[in-house]
Design an enzyme around this catalytic site. Structure first.
Site, PDB file in Angstrom:
ATOM      1  N   SER A  25      37.689  21.338   6.099  1.00 53.33           N
ATOM      2  CA  SER A  25      38.661  21.059   5.024  1.00 53.33           C
ATOM      3  C   SER A  25      38.022  20.480   3.772  1.00 53.33           C
ATOM      4  O   SER A  25      38.748  20.045   2.864  1.00 53.33           O
ATOM      5  CB  SER A  25      39.713  20.078   5.547  1.00 53.33           C
TER       6      SER A  25
ATOM      7  N   GLU B 152     -20.588  -7.723  -2.878  1.00 52.50           N
ATOM      8  CA  GLU B 152     -21.364  -6.487  -2.929  1.00 52.50           C
ATOM      9  C   GLU B 152     -22.119  -6.284  -4.237  1.00 52.50           C
ATOM     10  O   GLU B 152     -23.198  -5.706  -4.243  1.00 52.50           O
ATOM     11  CB  GLU B 152     -20.436  -5.282  -2.708  1.00 52.50           C
TER      12      GLU B 152
END
Length: 732
Positions: free
Chosen positions: A385, A125
């Site tokens: 518990s 490019e």
């Protein structure tokens, strides 16, 4: 031969003295006016230059006005990206689409992108990207020459900067005006940004078809991975797609995308950047034809972070990507095996820092039947518990019981409250260690009665655990068996205080938020915390799980609505919750069978061997029952203590609870000794200072002790029947 007189000029008869007048006569016409000559030509030249200059000034002014009319560069808009959630190492956990539905992720070319792609991009490019000022005249000339000689566009003349300008201000038409607009904006970009910033912005905005923008979004959607590691075929494909993003969409036109990729590869071969063999191998790779979903790891944590850190483009969490990725399928698979409508939540916490390393809020975020979008790590549920270890810890801290002390497990009543064991059986007299490992209810409630429910509640809140009680209800003995509300993340915070030897650290999940306000909080005495952890380390593990590797505790809430398992090693604490988010009972849902196997599997999937727990701290008493002081050999509930001395209970007469004691150590330890006097009780009476044995009270019911300090000190006395009294004083 007579001398001839000089001839006179025919154009100016008369004497040579008339030369001046003759010259002036040449510049005048017959009517006496000046005729055009050399001076007139000069004036016309100057006039033409002035006209041209004025025209140039006008054109420059118009051009400048046009440039000004363009306004400033829309950089703020161009920098808008999808909100991304990353883990502690910067790995992407989740991204949110922008308001218009586009996926645009922030990019740093040096950190996020494979150099193979960058080299291909610039070679294809913009070969002179690093040297030009936004416009490349050579590229424009080459593109024009190729267009004339070949009859079609071979390569574009736009630079990366010009393409970025077009992406920032998109225009549908392709015209000379649009190209001029790009050139002006490109030059402005080059003056406003560095080359790296321009490249990063381009890589974030480049279109890849549909709602994908930027190389990161494209790489994740098409290849299912970040663009840090790309093959030559993948890199060439990503270079080709932005040229015609819609015509080369992989999910619609894969053949066109493949042709574009091959064209990039062919040109790289022509320019001798890659070999023909490399190009052939890359061309042989098929292009993907379907988009992959964007990652959604830790969705509940991400949603919470976005709600807190509004408008932040990147939010960094303390989570560990790899651990989160392993625990989410674990929760999903186990929930599916346990049955419909059942969900699983998991949280992992670093013991030292309090950082949340993983949070799985539900079995499946998108499963409506399991209320998947409800974060069950933050939901208030009955803990069963799981609070028992803290009851035992405070009992150890107070010094009236030891892990090897004997305690009765038999029917007992506390007013109108009569606790029963989960299996409705009783073990008789057992060591305290075994009572906690077997999670026996009666011994735990007997100890809580001695410790005090309000004190337990206050201590857990002080340590960062937010206990929720019904409105206007005070803490009671039932809280020891789940009669209170708590979240999984608060349980993990409290349990992480045990390997930290008695201090907790507020949890942190968003890096940068409240980092300076996370001071350690006191949970219990160091020795007591170690003793609890040592007991839980010996709890029998689930079937096929290793012994003595993980300290853990399980819990089951009333009606089988919640199953819990919380465990820790020296490095990490993991909490697991199993149940229905709507609170409906699930018959047979027990913490040991449903949650504990998930806990051990979570530790196994962490990828690290369990880290040993801390060694016994100074002052820890490691002894068998027969070697314990007489008062510690057996625990009896308050209602069963046999009093002596005229029925007087054991009581510390001096120092008084809450008093301040001034100690002068200038004259040596003997002069600084502090007397402790008691009344009542049965000899022998053992003295404890901050949970450590300090000898026995003599027959006069007093003893001199070396006061600790400065600071607060807890003084405890225990007689032969197990009766005890405690005061807290401040040593100055």
């Amino acid at each position: 031969m007579s001398e001839m007189p000089p001839q006179q000029s025919s154009s100016c008869p008369g004497s040579s003295r008339a030369f001046t007048s003759c010259s002036r006569a040449k510049d005048k016409g017959l009517d006496g006016r000046d005729t055009p000559g050399r001076d007139g030509g000069k004036r016309r030249g100057v006039l033409r230059v002035a006209v041209v200059a004025l025209a140039g000034i006008c054109i420059a002014s118009v051009f400048t006005a046009w440039v000004v009319s363009l306004g400033p560069l829309p950089l703020d808009k161009a920098r808008q990206v999808s909100t991304t959630i990353v883990d502690r190492n910067g790995k992407l956990l989740r991204a949110y689409a922008m308001a218009d539905g586009r996926w645009r992720l922030p990019v740093d070319a040096k950190r996020d992108v494979d150099p193979i792609y960058l080299n291909l991009l610039l070679a294809y490019e913009d070969q002179r990207f690093r040297s030009h000022d936004g416009v490349d005249p050579l590229a424009l000339a080459r593109a024009g020459f190729q267009l004339v000689t070949r009859g079609h566009i071979v390569s574009g003349g736009s630079t990366i900067t010009m393409q970025l300008a077009r992406l920032m201000e998109p225009r549908r038409e392709r015209s000379l005006y649009a190209k001029l607009h790009q050139i002006v904006r490109a030059i402005e970009l080059e003056h406003a940004l560095t080359k790296d910033q321009i490249l990063n912005l381009y890589l974030a905005l480049a279109p890849y078809g549909g709602n994908l923008e930027g190389i990161r979004a494209a790489s994740i959607a098409y290849f299912g991975k970040e663009p840090k590691r790309l093959s030559l075929s993948e890199a060439a494909l990503l270079v080709a797609l932005p040229q015609s993003p819609e015509r080369r969409r992989l999910d619609r036109y894969p053949d066109a995308a493949r042709e574009g990729r091959d064209r990039v590869l062919d040109r790289m071969v022509e320019e001798h950047r890659i070999s023909s063999d490399e190009a052939a191998q890359a061309k042989a790779v098929p292009v993907p034809k379907l988009r992959k979903p964007m990652p959604i790891l830790a969705p509940h944590s991400a949603d919470q972070a976005v709600a807190i850190m509004k408008d932040a483009p990147v939010i960094k969490l303390t989570l560990d990507y790899n651990l989160q990725r392993m625990l989410e399928p674990l929760a999903r698979d186990r929930a599916a095996a346990l049955g419909p409508n059942i969900s699983v939540a998991i949280i992992a916490v670093d013991n030292e820092s309090g950082d949340v390393l993983a949070r799985v809020g539900s079995a499946d975020y998108f499963d409506d039947r399991r209320a998947g979008q409800v974060d069950m790590t933050r939901a208030v549920r009955s803990p069963g518990s799981t609070l028992k270890p803290f009851i035992y810890g405070l009992a150890f801290e107070d010094g009236f019981v030891h892990p090897e002390s004997l305690i009765d497990d038999r029917p007992i009543r506390f007013g109108s409250y009569a606790p029963e064991n989960f299996d409705l059986t009783y073990q008789g007299t057992v060591p305290v260690r075994k009572a906690l490992q077997l999670s026996l209810n009666v011994p735990a409630i007997a100890l809580l009665d001695r410790v005090g429910a309000s004190r337990l509640s206050a201590r857990l809140r002080q340590a960062g655990g937010n206990l929720v009680l019904p409105k206007d209800e005070a803490p009671g003995l039932a809280m020891g068996l789940g009669g209170v509300g708590v979240t999984l993340q608060d349980l993990a915070l409290l349990y992480a205080g045990l390997p930290r030897l008695g201090t907790t650290r507020p949890l942190r999940e968003i890096i940068g938020v409240k980092d300076d306000a996370r001071e350690p909080l006191r949970l219990m005495d160091r020795v007591a915390a170690w003793e609890v952890g040592n007991i839980l380390l010996g709890t029998p593990p689930p079937e096929n799980a290793p012994h003595n590797r993980i300290a853990f505790k399980t819990g089951t809430s009333y009606g089988y609505r919640d199953a819990w398992s919380i465990g820790f090693d020296g490095r990490m604490t993991i909490g697991v919750w199993v149940g229905r988010p709507d609170g409906a009972p699930v018959p047979g849902l027990i913490g040991r069978n449903a949650a504990a196997p998930i806990l051990f599997d979570a530790f196994a999937r962490s990828g690290k061997l369990p880290t040993p727990l801390p060694k016994p701290p100074k002052g820890a008493l490691v002894a068998s029952n027969t070697k314990l002081p007489l008062p510690l050999r057996r625990f009896r509930p308050l209602g069963e203590l046999v009093r002596a001395g005229g029925g007087q209970p054991l009581h510390i007469q001096f120092p008084l609870d809450g008093s301040r004691i001034d100690v002068d150590r200038a004259d040596g330890p003997e002069a600084a000794a502090m007397p402790v006097r008691v009344s009542g009780g049965v000899l022998p009476i053992t003295m404890l200072v901050n949970g450590r044995a300090a000898g026995e009270i003599d027959g006069r019911r007093q003893r001199l002790i070396d006061p600790p300090g400065p600071g607060f000190a807890r003084l405890t006395v225990i007689d032969a029947t197990g009766a005890a009294d405690t005061v807290v004083v401040r040593i100055q």
